[in-house]
Design an enzyme around this catalytic site. Sequence first.
Site, PDB file in Angstrom:
ATOM      1  N   ALA A   1      31.675  14.245 -79.003  1.00 55.70           N
ATOM      2  CA  ALA A   1      30.623  15.055 -78.976  1.00 55.70           C
ATOM      3  C   ALA A   1      30.718  15.360 -80.672  1.00 55.70           C
ATOM      4  O   ALA A   1      30.024  15.483 -81.233  1.00 55.70           O
ATOM      5  CB  ALA A   1      30.766  16.384 -78.476  1.00 55.70           C
TER       6      ALA A   1
ATOM      7  N   GLY B   1      31.669  13.066 -82.847  1.00 54.80           N
ATOM      8  CA  GLY B   1      31.182  11.873 -83.351  1.00 54.80           C
ATOM      9  C   GLY B   1      29.869  11.609 -84.163  1.00 54.80           C
ATOM     10  O   GLY B   1      29.327  12.709 -84.421  1.00 54.80           O
TER      11      GLY B   1
ATOM     12  N   ALA C   1      27.117  11.034 -82.189  1.00 55.39           N
ATOM     13  CA  ALA C   1      26.668  11.677 -80.930  1.00 55.39           C
ATOM     14  C   ALA C   1      25.558  13.157 -81.605  1.00 55.39           C
ATOM     15  O   ALA C   1      24.902  13.566 -81.323  1.00 55.39           O
ATOM     16  CB  ALA C   1      27.483  12.870 -80.838  1.00 55.39           C
TER      17      ALA C   1
ATOM     18  N   GLU D   1      16.793   0.817 -93.072  1.00 57.50           N
ATOM     19  CA  GLU D   1      17.101   2.324 -93.417  1.00 57.50           C
ATOM     20  C   GLU D   1      17.238   2.895 -94.880  1.00 57.50           C
ATOM     21  O   GLU D   1      17.889   1.903 -95.568  1.00 57.50           O
ATOM     22  CB  GLU D   1      18.781   2.515 -92.956  1.00 57.50           C
ATOM     23  CG  GLU D   1      18.817   1.729 -91.284  1.00 57.50           C
ATOM     24  CD  GLU D   1      20.272   2.173 -91.038  1.00 57.50           C
ATOM     25  OE1 GLU D   1      21.295   2.326 -91.368  1.00 57.50           O
ATOM     26  OE2 GLU D   1      20.505   2.739 -89.768  1.00 57.50           O
TER      27      GLU D   1
ATOM     28  N   ASP E   1      26.230  -4.793 -84.219  1.00 57.82           N
ATOM     29  CA  ASP E   1      25.426  -3.194 -84.374  1.00 57.82           C
ATOM     30  C   ASP E   1      24.051  -3.616 -83.560  1.00 57.82           C
ATOM     31  O   ASP E   1      23.922  -2.753 -83.526  1.00 57.82           O
ATOM     32  CB  ASP E   1      25.784  -2.457 -85.487  1.00 57.82           C
ATOM     33  CG  ASP E   1      25.925  -1.095 -85.037  1.00 57.82           C
ATOM     34  OD1 ASP E   1      26.294  -0.549 -84.249  1.00 57.82           O
ATOM     35  OD2 ASP E   1      25.118  -0.709 -86.473  1.00 57.82           O
TER      36      ASP E   1
ATOM     37  N   HIS F   1      19.721  -4.216 -80.176  1.00 55.14           N
ATOM     38  CA  HIS F   1      18.633  -3.672 -81.137  1.00 55.14           C
ATOM     39  C   HIS F   1      17.394  -4.498 -81.173  1.00 55.14           C
ATOM     40  O   HIS F   1      16.504  -4.241 -80.584  1.00 55.14           O
ATOM     41  CB  HIS F   1      18.673  -2.718 -82.573  1.00 55.14           C
ATOM     42  CG  HIS F   1      19.493  -1.514 -82.138  1.00 55.14           C
ATOM     43  ND1 HIS F   1      19.514  -0.919 -80.794  1.00 55.14           N
ATOM     44  CD2 HIS F   1      20.226  -0.845 -82.775  1.00 55.14           C
ATOM     45  CE1 HIS F   1      20.704   0.195 -81.331  1.00 55.14           C
ATOM     46  NE2 HIS F   1      21.154  -0.150 -82.278  1.00 55.14           N
TER      47      HIS F   1
END
Length: 600
Positions: A307, A309, A312, A515, A534, A539
């Site tokens: 939590a 990190g 989260a 991004e 990643d 995605h």
Amino acid sequence: MGIERIVASSERDFVAKSVDYIEECIAKHQGRSASNFVLGLSASNGRMRRARQADVWSTLAGRMGVDWSRVFVFLVDERYGCSSQEESNSYLIRDTLVKNLHRRASGFPEHQLILPDTSITPASACAEDYERRLCKMFEEESGPHLVTFGLGGDGHIASVFPEWYQSVPERWAEAIQKKRTVLVTETSKFEVRTRLCVNLRVIREAVNIFVTLQEGSEEAWTRVKRSFDEERFGERRHAKRAKVVEPTGVFLSTDGFLMVQAKGRKPKPAPKPPDSPLHWVLRYSTISTMQLAVDKENHYAFVVLGAAGDLAKKKTFPSLFQLHMGRLLPGNMHIIGVDNPQFHKDVTNVTDFWDQRLREHLEKQKGWVNEDLESFKERLHYVQVQLDQPDTVVALDRHLRSLAEDRPKEHRVFYLALPPFLFAKAVENLRERCWSQSGWNRVIVEKPFGKNGTQAAELTDSLKKYLDEKEIFRMDHYLAKTLVLNLLTLRFANRELGHLFHCHHVANVRITFKEAIGVEGRAGYFDGYGIIRDIMQNHLMQVLTLVAMEAPATLEAEDVRDEKVKVLKQIRPIAPRDCVIGQYDRHLAAVSGQRTRPSA
């Protein structure tokens, strides 16, 4: 004097039964009288409650059993001095009830909507103007006939706040005076401090009074109900007082006459104001209450491992916050953050967790007010757990049991915001030492799901060793982006665009990932795992399948997945020579405050 109680089993049921009650009151009046119906509406504080109120008013506007040309609507209370127009109760009622009435041409005249003119300053002058127009309407239409409002956690109703009148006794007298007035009240508990509201005399005179009991008001309602029951049904025992004979007060005047001193009556002390204005209203009126049923059988725990990190705090908890504001989380659900104190020494309790990790990211969300943050914070707990120390996992189990408060069924969701190599160990510990035996359990795993096909298969096997397939949810948060969510609708719900997506009309498809942030906070992860693993193989591959897939048989998850798999099977393996790859410079990533750029 009495209470009619209506209990709703769900959010949808709450809205439907509230609208049913209001519609029935109006229809009964219009069926037996040719006069107009006067309806008083009150809004709520916080995005959750205001969204529920908006649902009620929008649904009410769609009901066909009301002749809106014979209805007058006024606001029971208004926020004065809002930072934006959208925060006012006037805007809320126009944007929901009035807009939908005009949309279906219901014949509701604009002059039959009585609202405060908050452009008038100061607030006292605005209240006088609103009072004059309201009282004129009440006299002409013999209203009000129905007044609706909610009970607050502090016991307030319709912006008559206990903290406002308990500090100054004269204010309580003003709130209950026989004359119909509009009050200017103050509160320190909500984002808009100054309020305009009708006094309690207006509420008491309504033929029907409808009170909604929402989150946080259960305890206040219990106090009001207990006090009312004691006053109405309790045994009244008046002890006989001994007759006290006071001195006659006879004395001799200076002129020699016998004089008798008259005894004056002692003034009666003013009655103490009640803890809630609803107690005073209930003493003289019959009210109807609407309340969501309290689930005393089930308890839900959403446990986030990792939590503290990066994932989260940026994704998981903001998403839970949005669900909370959208009234999509069960009322009896707690959210428990779990992490290893060795890696996050600055987070030791829920206060640290809130201040050091969450608050900054939750405040970036749209549409919240302080009440939303506070109510979400009340759901939160934080527990330190080390997976290599079984005792800490057992302590987490004890904490979850204490939150359940002996409810028969405990349901637990474990969200693993952890590196993939910890999945198997975490699931093993949870399954053996923190598994609910009275309810269902679910485990959510976040990508990345291994670095290659072999590791993905190993992870799947390790999870299936302890879990059934129905207990496993694999999460790709990219699919929740608005554009991605709308791809299926864009393609298959639009006949013209559907034809254009055919291969005869498309030369190429370009999927661009951008991004606005650098790799700050993620450089170590990217260096060990890689941006391609990643982003691209999960995605962007999901986006590709949504763009290229055929229409599924249904929108059920199984059918959509099957069509995605068909696309993937048609794609030939990609050779390195077909790719242009960049690499982040690790030296630049280490420079404080400087964003990294890929080098060719």
